[in-house]
Every structure is written in structure tokens, then in C-alpha cells.
Scaffold this motif. Structure first.
Motif, PDB file in Angstrom:
ATOM      1  N   GLU A  77       0.851  -1.194   0.000  1.00  0.00           N
ATOM      2  CA  GLU A  77       0.000   0.000   0.000  1.00  0.00           C
ATOM      3  C   GLU A  77       0.881   1.235   0.000  1.00  0.00           C
ATOM      4  OE1 GLU A  77      -4.015  -1.467   2.250  1.00  0.00           O
ATOM      5  OE2 GLU A  77      -2.300  -0.986   3.524  1.00  0.00           O
ATOM      6  N   LEU A  79      -1.716   0.808  -3.238  1.00  0.00           N
ATOM      7  CA  LEU A  79      -1.782  -0.252  -4.247  1.00  0.00           C
ATOM      8  C   LEU A  79      -1.104   0.157  -5.546  1.00  0.00           C
ATOM      9  CD1 LEU A  79      -5.466  -1.541  -3.981  1.00  0.00           C
ATOM     10  CD2 LEU A  79      -3.419  -2.477  -2.895  1.00  0.00           C
ATOM     11  N   GLN A  83      -2.947  -3.667  -9.015  1.00  0.00           N
ATOM     12  CA  GLN A  83      -3.825  -4.087  -7.926  1.00  0.00           C
ATOM     13  C   GLN A  83      -5.064  -3.196  -7.819  1.00  0.00           C
ATOM     14  OE1 GLN A  83      -3.849  -6.880  -6.816  1.00  0.00           O
ATOM     15  NE2 GLN A  83      -1.805  -7.692  -6.542  1.00  0.00           N
ATOM     16  N   ARG A  84      -4.954  -1.918  -8.151  1.00  0.00           N
ATOM     17  CA  ARG A  84      -6.145  -1.065  -8.170  1.00  0.00           C
ATOM     18  C   ARG A  84      -7.109  -1.557  -9.239  1.00  0.00           C
ATOM     19  NH1 ARG A  84      -5.434   3.954  -9.714  1.00  0.00           N
ATOM     20  NH2 ARG A  84      -3.273   3.766 -10.331  1.00  0.00           N
ATOM     21  N   HIS A  87      -8.648  -4.875  -8.072  1.00  0.00           N
ATOM     22  CA  HIS A  87      -9.724  -4.631  -7.103  1.00  0.00           C
ATOM     23  C   HIS A  87     -11.000  -4.197  -7.824  1.00  0.00           C
ATOM     24  CE1 HIS A  87     -12.039  -2.614  -3.939  1.00  0.00           C
ATOM     25  NE2 HIS A  87     -11.458  -3.483  -3.132  1.00  0.00           N
ATOM     26  N   TRP A 102      -7.956  -9.432   0.806  1.00  0.00           N
ATOM     27  CA  TRP A 102      -6.802  -8.563   0.633  1.00  0.00           C
ATOM     28  C   TRP A 102      -6.033  -8.480   1.940  1.00  0.00           C
ATOM     29  CZ3 TRP A 102      -6.257  -6.366  -4.248  1.00  0.00           C
ATOM     30  CH2 TRP A 102      -7.344  -6.586  -5.110  1.00  0.00           C
ATOM     31  N   TYR A 169     -12.534  -4.299   2.053  1.00  0.00           N
ATOM     32  CA  TYR A 169     -11.215  -3.717   1.825  1.00  0.00           C
ATOM     33  C   TYR A 169     -11.343  -2.406   1.043  1.00  0.00           C
ATOM     34  CZ  TYR A 169      -6.410  -3.022   0.422  1.00  0.00           C
ATOM     35  OH  TYR A 169      -5.158  -2.469   0.226  1.00  0.00           O
ATOM     36  N   PRO A 171      -9.208   0.203  -0.944  1.00  0.00           N
ATOM     37  CA  PRO A 171      -7.872   0.424  -1.508  1.00  0.00           C
ATOM     38  C   PRO A 171      -7.260   1.729  -1.028  1.00  0.00           C
ATOM     39  CG  PRO A 171      -9.417  -0.254  -3.209  1.00  0.00           C
ATOM     40  CD  PRO A 171     -10.229   0.014  -1.960  1.00  0.00           C
TER      41      PRO A 171
END
Length: 172
Positions: A77, A79, A83-84, A87, A102, A169, A171
């Protein structure tokens, strides 16, 4: 460890008997299937996610048969762009029955984790996913070695214990 083909791996994803555990540890991947869709997302273009339909159908069949499909993603993090995007597209898979969670990387510093991402099928077969530095899949290696199976099972469960369900979760 024994190399397996994409066709053999695809068969495992569709034919396991009880449960499939998947641990992801990288911040970025570059799978040939995903790259065009991620590029559309990065450009702000719409994506109907129809390309996920086959996987979501498979997930629904697994759930209907009483099987469990769990995925834990260890992420740095804030992200990464990958990964964004990941998600942003997970919703249909979660709705179809895959339990995606996550885990911020800072929480797993003392958890023994295999050196590669893996799937563990029915606690009897581990498949390690070998990636290039750029995130492309380079190989898949299977193992039935009891030590490998125990490492994968214990690593997954330790990470799972620290995980945050996809719906909860946020982000960073």
C-alpha cells in the motif's frame, strides 16, 4: 517438482474435488489475457467484464457443488496500478462465489510464505506459478511433496487469518 502445461492447469482449476486455495504475493502481473483490459481501464474506457464470464460460470458450478474457492492477495500500500485495477474487477468473481481477500503486506512480515504464488488443490497438489520480473507467467510447477503441501497450507491459512474480505477492503 514437475512442470505442467496451461491445459493441465486449466483442468485442475475446473476439476478439483473440495477446495482451491490461491495465494498471490506480487504487486503486478502481466498476463496476456489481462493486459488489454487493464489498458482500457487505465485509459478510462468502459469494460463490461464479459471476458470474465467463463471463469464466473466455473465458480458458480463449484459453489453449487459445495466446493470452496478462496484467494488471498498480499498487496503493498498504496496499491500498484495493477492491484487497483484488480480490485475494480473482482466484484463479478466474488458474486459468483470466489472468496477474495486482501492483506496489506505490512501484516505478513513474520509469516513464512513460499517464494512463489501458488494454488493448493484439495490439500494434495500444490502448483507454484513462476513469473518473470515483468509479471508474465514463465512456468507452472506442481508438487505433491508433503513439505510443500504443508508450507502452502500453513502459509495460506496464516495469511487468510489476517485478510480483509473484498467487500470490506478499501484500496489505499
Amino acid at each position: 517438482m514437475t512442470p505442467i502445461s496451461e491445459a493441465e492447469f486449466d483442468s485442475l482449476l475446473r476439476t478439483f474435488e473440495r477446495d482451491s486455495l490461491h495465494l498471490e504475493t506480487r504487486d503486478a502481473y502481466g498476463t496476456a489475457i489481462e493486459l488489454p483490459y487493464m489498458a482500457k481501464w487505465a485509459a478510462g474506457e468502459p469494460d463490461d467484464l464479459a471476458w470474465l464470464g467463463d471463469w464466473c460460470s466455473t465458480l458458480r458450478k463449484h459453489v453449487k457443488a459445495g466446493k470452496s474457492v478462496r484467494r488471498a492477495r498480499i498487496v503493498s500500500e498504496p496499491l500498484s496500478e495493477y492491484q487497483r485495477w484488480s480490485h475494480s474487477i473482482a466484484g463479478p468473481m466474488v458474486e459468483a462465489g470466489e472468496d477474495i481477500r486482501w492483506v496489506p503486506r505490512r501484516l505478513v512480515s513474520s509469516v513464512p510464505i513460499p517464494g512463489n504464488d501458488f494454488y493448493l488443490f484439495d490439500n494434495r497438489l500444490a502448483v507454484f506459478l513462476i513469473y518473470t520480473g515483468g509479471g508474465l507467467n514463465a512456468a507452472m510447477l506442481s508438487s505433491t511433496n508433503p513439505a510443500d503441501l504443508e508450507l502452502c497450507r500453513s502459509a495460506f491459512e496464516a495469511v487468510w487469518h489476517l485478510s480483509i474480505p473484498h467487500c470490506d477492503y478499501q484500496p489505499v
